[in-house]
Design a protein around this motif. Structure first.
Motif, short mmCIF file in Angstrom:
data_model
loop_
_atom_site.label_atom_id
_atom_site.label_comp_id
_atom_site.label_asym_id
_atom_site.label_seq_id
_atom_site.Cartn_x
_atom_site.Cartn_y
_atom_site.Cartn_z
N LYS A 129 -8.28 3.04 -3.81
CA LYS A 129 -9.57 3.60 -4.25
C LYS A 129 -9.55 3.80 -5.77
N ARG A 130 -8.50 4.43 -6.28
CA ARG A 130 -8.38 4.67 -7.72
C ARG A 130 -8.35 3.35 -8.49
N GLU A 131 -7.59 2.38 -7.99
CA GLU A 131 -7.44 1.12 -8.71
C GLU A 131 -8.76 0.36 -8.81
N ARG A 132 -9.50 0.33 -7.70
CA ARG A 132 -10.78 -0.40 -7.72
C ARG A 132 -11.78 0.32 -8.62
N GLU A 133 -11.78 1.63 -8.56
CA GLU A 133 -12.71 2.39 -9.42
C GLU A 133 -12.35 2.20 -10.90
N ASN A 134 -11.06 2.21 -11.19
CA ASN A 134 -10.64 2.01 -12.59
C ASN A 134 -11.03 0.62 -13.09
N MET A 135 -10.88 -0.36 -12.21
CA MET A 135 -11.24 -1.72 -12.61
C MET A 135 -12.74 -1.79 -12.95
N ALA A 136 -13.54 -1.11 -12.13
CA ALA A 136 -14.99 -1.09 -12.39
C ALA A 136 -15.29 -0.36 -13.70
N THR A 137 -14.60 0.75 -13.93
CA THR A 137 -14.82 1.50 -15.17
C THR A 137 -14.47 0.64 -16.39
N PHE A 138 -13.38 -0.10 -16.27
CA PHE A 138 -12.94 -1.00 -17.34
C PHE A 138 -14.04 -2.01 -17.65
N LEU B 73 0.83 -1.21 0.00
CA LEU B 73 0.00 0.00 0.00
C LEU B 73 0.86 1.26 0.00
N LEU B 74 2.17 1.10 0.20
CA LEU B 74 3.05 2.27 0.20
C LEU B 74 3.06 2.96 -1.16
N ASN B 75 2.77 2.18 -2.23
CA ASN B 75 2.75 2.80 -3.56
C ASN B 75 1.39 2.70 -4.24
N THR B 76 0.35 2.38 -3.49
CA THR B 76 -0.92 2.02 -4.13
C THR B 76 -2.09 2.90 -3.68
N LYS C 211 0.23 -10.20 -4.48
CA LYS C 211 0.10 -10.62 -3.09
C LYS C 211 -1.35 -10.48 -2.63
N HIS C 212 -2.00 -9.38 -3.05
CA HIS C 212 -3.40 -9.16 -2.72
C HIS C 212 -4.15 -8.92 -4.02
#
Ligand code: XUL
Ligand code: CO
Length: 436
Positions: free
Chosen positions: A203-212, A197-200, A240-241
């Motif tokens: 919120k943005r990643e999950r939203e982008n996945m949904a948009t995709f 999570l230090l580089n992640t 890892k996750h």
């Protein structure tokens, strides 16, 4: 050129007393089980990646299998030879379906345009082969994890350029699945997760996945693709996750982002066990939500903590899986795809036959046993009896949401302590074994 010269005839059903290792002992495609043929119940598919592109590589060693269809270095010729081998195999095995990633059919070219060109040429040939043989495409998908550009994810990549590349690739993968009459399209988010999570920005990643996924739905509707969209949960590996951790997590994600109407789940046994579940748990969670769409049948090894993708031979687990499938009325338009690979030491092409025959027989036998269990009703009756207190009196009021804490307190003041009843687990396990 014949790629499997050692196998002369189609693999035949010979019954469980046969000693022929190249015959089915239980899979009798036209046998009726509860009014439907075995073939229709099971809808078996061969996974193009493991069976025709898998080389027996593991983390300590590169590809070791020597396949006749891999001899050519020219990308087009190699893809064509692989296609020939694949359809020879489907026919000799007598399997009705196959599944692929775009990059299994043909390797990537020097750029996007060339990759599309090679793919398109092989799809034209695959279409002819399907017509010739009657073998159909259960599902297609895009490989969004193998190429280095996807190191930090595809739809969840921090770089919008990679998101766009993934979208372009999936657009083509949906096109070819549509062209080949694919009955489903699968999304497995191989690298849709994170390492730290230090580089992640989760919120943005999950939203982008949904948009995709929304874009994919919009595109499929626009081109008239009627196949079922499926998401394949996996908790980790290579990430890892992974965001699509298990059935429950994926259902929550689909509901949160208003995608639930357009997706079902493709449940893979070894992924469920990596998530710390028995596979029947994940199947049940998906099925209860009306969202169990397809199965990737394989199994892991309890002594190894990774995705070993072995061919399924565990009859217990297969029976429990088929109980869920039968109770929801079947798996179509999904099926049972062997997302399974040979062990590194099983290096011959005959081993591909033994592996699939074993997997098909395991599930055919499981189908017969699960149907018998349902017909006899022993477990169903036990469960019904176990919950019978909810059918009348205070229990019925609870199920109708027609009671209250105050009323239940009065009930307890009047009735006192409940009796503790046995769950009879050991007795039920003995009954289960009596069916084997
Ligand atoms: C990887 C896996 C994939 C999907 C399709 O663990 O299961 O092969 O089935 O991408
Ligand atoms: Co899979």
């Amino acid at each position: 050129m014949e790629h499997f010269p050692g196998i002369k005839e189609h693999v035949q059903f010979e019954g469980h007393e046969s000693c022929n290792p190249l015959a089915f002992k239980y899979y009798d495609p036209n046998r009726l089980v509860n009014g439907r043929t075995m073939q229709d119940h099971l809808r078996f598919a061969v996974a193009y990646w493991h069976t025709f592109q898998g080389g027996g590589a593991d983390i300590f060693g590169s590809a070791a299998f020597n396949r006749s269809w891999h001899k050519e270095t020219d990308l087009y010729k190699r893809a064509e030879n692989t296609l020939d081998a694949a359809f020879e195999f489907f026919q000799k095995l007598n399997v009705p379906y196959y599944c692929f990633h775009d990059r299994d059919l043909a390797s990537e070219g020097s750029d996007f345009v060339e990759s599309c060109r090679i793919l398109e040429s092989i799809v034209t040939k695959a279409k002819e082969k399907q017509k010739e043989t009657g073998v159909k495409l259960l599902w297609g998908t895009a490989n969004l994890f193998g190429h280095p550009r996807y190191t930090n994810g595809a739809a969840t990549n921090p770089d919008a350029h990679v998101f766009a590349y993934a979208a372009a690739q999936v657009k083509v993968a949906i096109d070819i699945t549509h062209e080949l009459g694919g009955e489903n399209y699968v999304f497995w988010g191989g690298r849709e997760g994170y390492e730290t999570l230090l580089n992640t920005n989760m919120k943005r990643e999950r939203e982008n996945m949904a948009t995709f996924l929304h874009m994919a739905v919009t595109y499929a509707k626009r081109i008239g693709f009627k196949g079922q969209f499926l998401i394949e949960p996996k908790p980790k590996e290579p990430t890892k996750h992974q965001y699509d951790f298990d059935s429950a997590t994926v259902l929550g994600f689909l509901r949160e982002f208003d995608l639930i109407e357009d997706f079902k789940l493709n449940i893979e046994a070894n992924h469920a066990t990596l998530a710390g579940h028995d596979v029947e748990h994940d199947l049940m969670v998906a099925s209860l939500a009306g969202k169990l769409g397809s199965l990737d049948v394989n199994q892991g090894d309890t002594l190894l903590g990774w995705d070993t993708d072995q061919f399924p031979t565990n009859i217990y687990s297969a029976i429990k899986s088929m109980l869920v499938v039968l109770k929801q009325g079947g798996i179509a338009p999904g099926g049972l795809n062997f997302d399974a690979k040979l062990r590194r030491s099983s290096c011959t092409t005959e081993d591909l036959f033994y592996a699939h025959i074993g997997g098909m027989d395991t599930y055919a036998r499981a189908l017969l046993i699960a149907q018998k269990m349902i017909d006899d009703g022993v477990f169903d009756q036990f469960i019904e009896q176990r919950y019978s207190s909810y059918q009348s009196g205070i229990g019925k009021k609870i199920t109708k949401n027609d009671s209250s804490f105050e009323e239940l307190e009065r009930y307890i003041l009047e009735k006192g302590e409940p009796d503790i009843r046995s769950g009879r687990q050991e007795m039920l396990e003995n009954i289960f074994n009596s069916y084997l």
